[in-house]
Design a protein around this motif. Structure first.
Motif, PDB file in Angstrom:
ATOM      1  N   LEU A 180       0.815  -1.216   0.000  1.00 42.63           N
ATOM      2  CA  LEU A 180       0.000   0.000   0.000  1.00 42.63           C
ATOM      3  C   LEU A 180       0.855   1.275   0.000  1.00 42.63           C
ATOM      4  O   LEU A 180       0.395   2.325  -0.453  1.00 42.63           O
ATOM      5  N   GLU A 181       2.050   1.198   0.558  1.00 40.79           N
ATOM      6  CA  GLU A 181       2.996   2.324   0.572  1.00 40.79           C
ATOM      7  C   GLU A 181       2.442   3.572   1.253  1.00 40.79           C
ATOM      8  O   GLU A 181       2.850   4.703   0.940  1.00 40.79           O
ATOM      9  N   VAL A 182       1.510   3.413   2.189  1.00 40.57           N
ATOM     10  CA  VAL A 182       0.959   4.550   2.920  1.00 40.57           C
ATOM     11  C   VAL A 182       2.031   5.136   3.844  1.00 40.57           C
ATOM     12  O   VAL A 182       2.675   4.412   4.600  1.00 40.57           O
ATOM     13  N   LEU A 183       2.241   6.456   3.738  1.00 37.56           N
ATOM     14  CA  LEU A 183       3.231   7.205   4.533  1.00 37.56           C
ATOM     15  C   LEU A 183       4.679   6.796   4.236  1.00 37.56           C
ATOM     16  O   LEU A 183       5.586   7.104   5.010  1.00 37.56           O
ATOM     17  N   LYS A 184       4.899   6.139   3.104  1.00 34.61           N
ATOM     18  CA  LYS A 184       6.255   5.694   2.766  1.00 34.61           C
ATOM     19  C   LYS A 184       7.223   6.873   2.647  1.00 34.61           C
ATOM     20  O   LYS A 184       8.391   6.780   3.035  1.00 34.61           O
ATOM     21  N   ASP A 185       6.734   7.982   2.106  1.00 32.05           N
ATOM     22  CA  ASP A 185       7.598   9.136   1.874  1.00 32.05           C
ATOM     23  C   ASP A 185       7.401  10.231   2.922  1.00 32.05           C
ATOM     24  O   ASP A 185       7.787  11.376   2.718  1.00 32.05           O
ATOM     25  N   TYR A 186       6.806   9.869   4.069  1.00 24.49           N
ATOM     26  CA  TYR A 186       6.542  10.879   5.098  1.00 24.49           C
ATOM     27  C   TYR A 186       7.863  11.410   5.661  1.00 24.49           C
ATOM     28  O   TYR A 186       8.741  10.618   6.052  1.00 24.49           O
ATOM     29  N   PRO A 187       8.056  12.743   5.680  1.00 22.31           N
ATOM     30  CA  PRO A 187       9.329  13.285   6.185  1.00 22.31           C
ATOM     31  C   PRO A 187       9.510  12.997   7.678  1.00 22.31           C
ATOM     32  O   PRO A 187       8.665  13.380   8.485  1.00 22.31           O
ATOM     33  N   THR A 188      10.573  12.303   8.013  1.00 20.87           N
ATOM     34  CA  THR A 188      10.806  11.892   9.397  1.00 20.87           C
ATOM     35  C   THR A 188      12.074  12.562   9.926  1.00 20.87           C
ATOM     36  O   THR A 188      13.141  12.425   9.335  1.00 20.87           O
ATOM     37  N   PRO A 189      11.962  13.309  11.039  1.00 19.66           N
ATOM     38  CA  PRO A 189      13.145  13.986  11.600  1.00 19.66           C
ATOM     39  C   PRO A 189      14.205  12.969  12.035  1.00 19.66           C
ATOM     40  O   PRO A 189      13.874  11.818  12.367  1.00 19.66           O
ATOM     41  N   PRO A 190      15.479  13.374  12.055  1.00 17.69           N
ATOM     42  CA  PRO A 190      16.554  12.479  12.519  1.00 17.69           C
ATOM     43  C   PRO A 190      16.272  11.987  13.944  1.00 17.69           C
ATOM     44  O   PRO A 190      15.824  12.764  14.789  1.00 17.69           O
ATOM     45  N   GLY A 191      16.518  10.710  14.168  1.00 18.57           N
ATOM     46  CA  GLY A 191      16.306  10.152  15.498  1.00 18.57           C
ATOM     47  C   GLY A 191      14.891   9.663  15.752  1.00 18.57           C
ATOM     48  O   GLY A 191      14.604   9.078  16.801  1.00 18.57           O
ATOM     49  N   CYS A 192      13.986   9.933  14.816  1.00 16.79           N
ATOM     50  CA  CYS A 192      12.596   9.478  14.963  1.00 16.79           C
ATOM     51  C   CYS A 192      12.349   8.279  14.041  1.00 16.79           C
ATOM     52  O   CYS A 192      13.021   8.120  13.025  1.00 16.79           O
ATOM     53  N   THR A 193      11.380   7.461  14.415  1.00 20.08           N
ATOM     54  CA  THR A 193      11.034   6.299  13.593  1.00 20.08           C
ATOM     55  C   THR A 193       9.992   6.687  12.550  1.00 20.08           C
ATOM     56  O   THR A 193       9.014   7.366  12.868  1.00 20.08           O
ATOM     57  N   SER A 194      10.187   6.270  11.335  1.00 19.62           N
ATOM     58  CA  SER A 194       9.237   6.549  10.263  1.00 19.62           C
ATOM     59  C   SER A 194       7.876   5.929  10.573  1.00 19.62           C
ATOM     60  O   SER A 194       7.800   4.817  11.100  1.00 19.62           O
ATOM     61  N   PRO A 195       6.769   6.630  10.217  1.00 16.54           N
ATOM     62  CA  PRO A 195       5.449   6.034  10.397  1.00 16.54           C
ATOM     63  C   PRO A 195       5.101   5.014   9.306  1.00 16.54           C
ATOM     64  O   PRO A 195       4.028   4.403   9.367  1.00 16.54           O
ATOM     65  N   PHE A 196       5.978   4.851   8.306  1.00 15.28           N
ATOM     66  CA  PHE A 196       5.750   3.825   7.272  1.00 15.28           C
ATOM     67  C   PHE A 196       5.794   2.468   7.965  1.00 15.28           C
ATOM     68  O   PHE A 196       6.797   2.084   8.577  1.00 15.28           O
ATOM     69  N   ALA A 197       4.687   1.721   7.906  1.00 18.34           N
ATOM     70  CA  ALA A 197       4.500   0.535   8.746  1.00 18.34           C
ATOM     71  C   ALA A 197       5.661  -0.475   8.696  1.00 18.34           C
ATOM     72  O   ALA A 197       6.109  -0.939   9.751  1.00 18.34           O
ATOM     73  N   PRO A 198       6.181  -0.847   7.523  1.00 16.36           N
ATOM     74  CA  PRO A 198       7.273  -1.832   7.531  1.00 16.36           C
ATOM     75  C   PRO A 198       8.514  -1.363   8.307  1.00 16.36           C
ATOM     76  O   PRO A 198       9.111  -2.151   9.060  1.00 16.36           O
ATOM     77  N   ILE A 199       8.884  -0.095   8.142  1.00 14.58           N
ATOM     78  CA  ILE A 199      10.034   0.424   8.895  1.00 14.58           C
ATOM     79  C   ILE A 199       9.708   0.459  10.388  1.00 14.58           C
ATOM     80  O   ILE A 199      10.524   0.063  11.235  1.00 14.58           O
ATOM     81  N   TRP A 200       8.525   0.919  10.713  1.00 13.15           N
ATOM     82  CA  TRP A 200       8.070   1.027  12.107  1.00 13.15           C
ATOM     83  C   TRP A 200       8.068  -0.349  12.778  1.00 13.15           C
ATOM     84  O   TRP A 200       8.608  -0.518  13.880  1.00 13.15           O
ATOM     85  N   ILE A 201       7.477  -1.324  12.116  1.00 12.28           N
ATOM     86  CA  ILE A 201       7.407  -2.682  12.677  1.00 12.28           C
ATOM     87  C   ILE A 201       8.811  -3.233  12.916  1.00 12.28           C
ATOM     88  O   ILE A 201       9.129  -3.708  14.022  1.00 12.28           O
ATOM     89  N   ASN A 202       9.656  -3.186  11.903  1.00 11.48           N
ATOM     90  CA  ASN A 202      11.003  -3.767  12.026  1.00 11.48           C
ATOM     91  C   ASN A 202      11.831  -3.076  13.098  1.00 11.48           C
ATOM     92  O   ASN A 202      12.576  -3.734  13.845  1.00 11.48           O
ATOM     93  N   GLU A 203      11.697  -1.761  13.201  1.00 12.09           N
ATOM     94  CA  GLU A 203      12.445  -1.002  14.205  1.00 12.09           C
ATOM     95  C   GLU A 203      12.018  -1.398  15.623  1.00 12.09           C
ATOM     96  O   GLU A 203      12.844  -1.637  16.505  1.00 12.09           O
ATOM     97  N   MET A 204      10.692  -1.479  15.859  1.00  8.21           N
ATOM     98  CA  MET A 204      10.198  -1.799  17.201  1.00  8.21           C
ATOM     99  C   MET A 204      10.505  -3.249  17.581  1.00  8.21           C
ATOM    100  O   MET A 204      10.812  -3.546  18.735  1.00  8.21           O
ATOM    101  N   VAL A 205      10.423  -4.165  16.613  1.00  9.38           N
ATOM    102  CA  VAL A 205      10.744  -5.569  16.878  1.00  9.38           C
ATOM    103  C   VAL A 205      12.229  -5.697  17.240  1.00  9.38           C
ATOM    104  O   VAL A 205      12.594  -6.430  18.161  1.00  9.38           O
ATOM    105  N   LYS A 206      13.059  -4.942  16.526  1.00  8.37           N
ATOM    106  CA  LYS A 206      14.499  -4.962  16.801  1.00  8.37           C
ATOM    107  C   LYS A 206      14.798  -4.465  18.219  1.00  8.37           C
ATOM    108  O   LYS A 206      15.613  -4.990  18.936  1.00  8.37           O
ATOM    109  N   ARG A 207      14.073  -3.415  18.618  1.00 11.15           N
ATOM    110  CA  ARG A 207      14.281  -2.862  19.966  1.00 11.15           C
ATOM    111  C   ARG A 207      13.865  -3.837  21.060  1.00 11.15           C
ATOM    112  O   ARG A 207      14.419  -3.850  22.147  1.00 11.15           O
ATOM    113  N   LYS A 208      12.840  -4.638  20.755  1.00 12.56           N
ATOM    114  CA  LYS A 208      12.339  -5.595  21.761  1.00 12.56           C
ATOM    115  C   LYS A 208      13.255  -6.827  21.875  1.00 12.56           C
ATOM    116  O   LYS A 208      13.172  -7.536  22.862  1.00 12.56           O
ATOM    117  N   ALA A 209      14.033  -7.074  20.849  1.00  7.07           N
ATOM    118  CA  ALA A 209      14.846  -8.296  20.803  1.00  7.07           C
ATOM    119  C   ALA A 209      15.889  -8.304  21.925  1.00  7.07           C
ATOM    120  O   ALA A 209      16.400  -7.284  22.328  1.00  7.07           O
TER     121      ALA A 209
END
Length: 212
Positions: free
Chosen positions: A183-212
């Motif tokens: 769906l690519e929803v919010l794929k190109d949303y401008p994300t400030p440095p140090g923040c997690t992108s709201p694009f779901a695949p990046i968001w999911i992978n980042e949070m899963v990595k943090r929980k590991a």
């Protein structure tokens, strides 16, 4: 009201108006007033009735969430025509109400996308904290069908739900990632440095990595 008016800051208003909010009161100063006033349900009701955004935000900080009836909260949400007011109403009041689940169900499929977005926001909370009884596959079905063309606030809430399912439920993670990529929803949303992108695949992978 006079005290709130005296705190009006044109620069704060300009920033807030970019996000759809129509007030110029620094939220830190607003919280300081709330801390001084402490809980005052009657005053909160009066402040809400003014319709003024800053007054309504203050009302949500000093109210007693469990004092509102189901119908009062439903009416308040439908009156909450500014994003910050809706966010605070849902997060600071409705989530602490004994009526939260009944309101989640009522709002979830509402024809008004702003009202529906509140139902989705409450669903995100359940996905994370109390998923028992939720049809998670069914939620993904709706996201897959509707999110791409949903109005902004509803789209954001559905996207958050998609990400939350992917983060919290490993058995559905691959499907959540695939939906997000396609769906690519919010794929190109401008994300400030140090923040997690709201694009779901990046968001999911980042949070899963943090929980590991």
């Amino acid at each position: 009201m006079a005290e709130l008016a005296a705190l009006e800051d044109p620069k704060a208003r300009a920033v807030n108006e970019k996000h759809g909010d129509d007030h110029g009161v620094n939220l830190g100063k607003l919280r300081a007033i709330a801390k001084r006033l402490k809980t005052q349900q009657d005053l909160a009701v009066q402040l809400w009735a003014t319709g003024d955004t800053a007054a309504r935000l203050l009302a949500l900080l000093i109210c007693r969430p469990k004092a509102f009836t189901h119908d009062e909260l439903d009416a308040m949400l439908r009156q909450a025509d500014r994003p910050k007011v809706q966010d605070w109403l849902v997060n600071y009041v409705v989530k602490k109400s004994p009526h939260v689940e009944a309101l989640r169900v009522l709002w979830f499929g509402d024809a008004d996308p702003v009202v529906a977005s509140a139902g989705w926001a409450l669903t995100v909370d359940r996905v994370a904290k109390k998923p028992e009884g939720l049809d998670l596959d069914g939620l993904l079905d709706i996201v897959e069908k509707d999110m791409k063309d949903a109005p902004q606030r509803l789209q954001w809430a559905q996207n958050h739900c998609l990400a939350q399912i992917g983060i919290e439920h490993p058995s559905l993670r691959a499907r959540a990632l695939e939906i997000g990529e396609r769906l690519e929803v919010l794929k190109d949303y401008p994300t400030p440095p140090g923040c997690t992108s709201p694009f779901a695949p990046i968001w999911i992978n980042e949070m899963v990595k943090r929980k590991a």
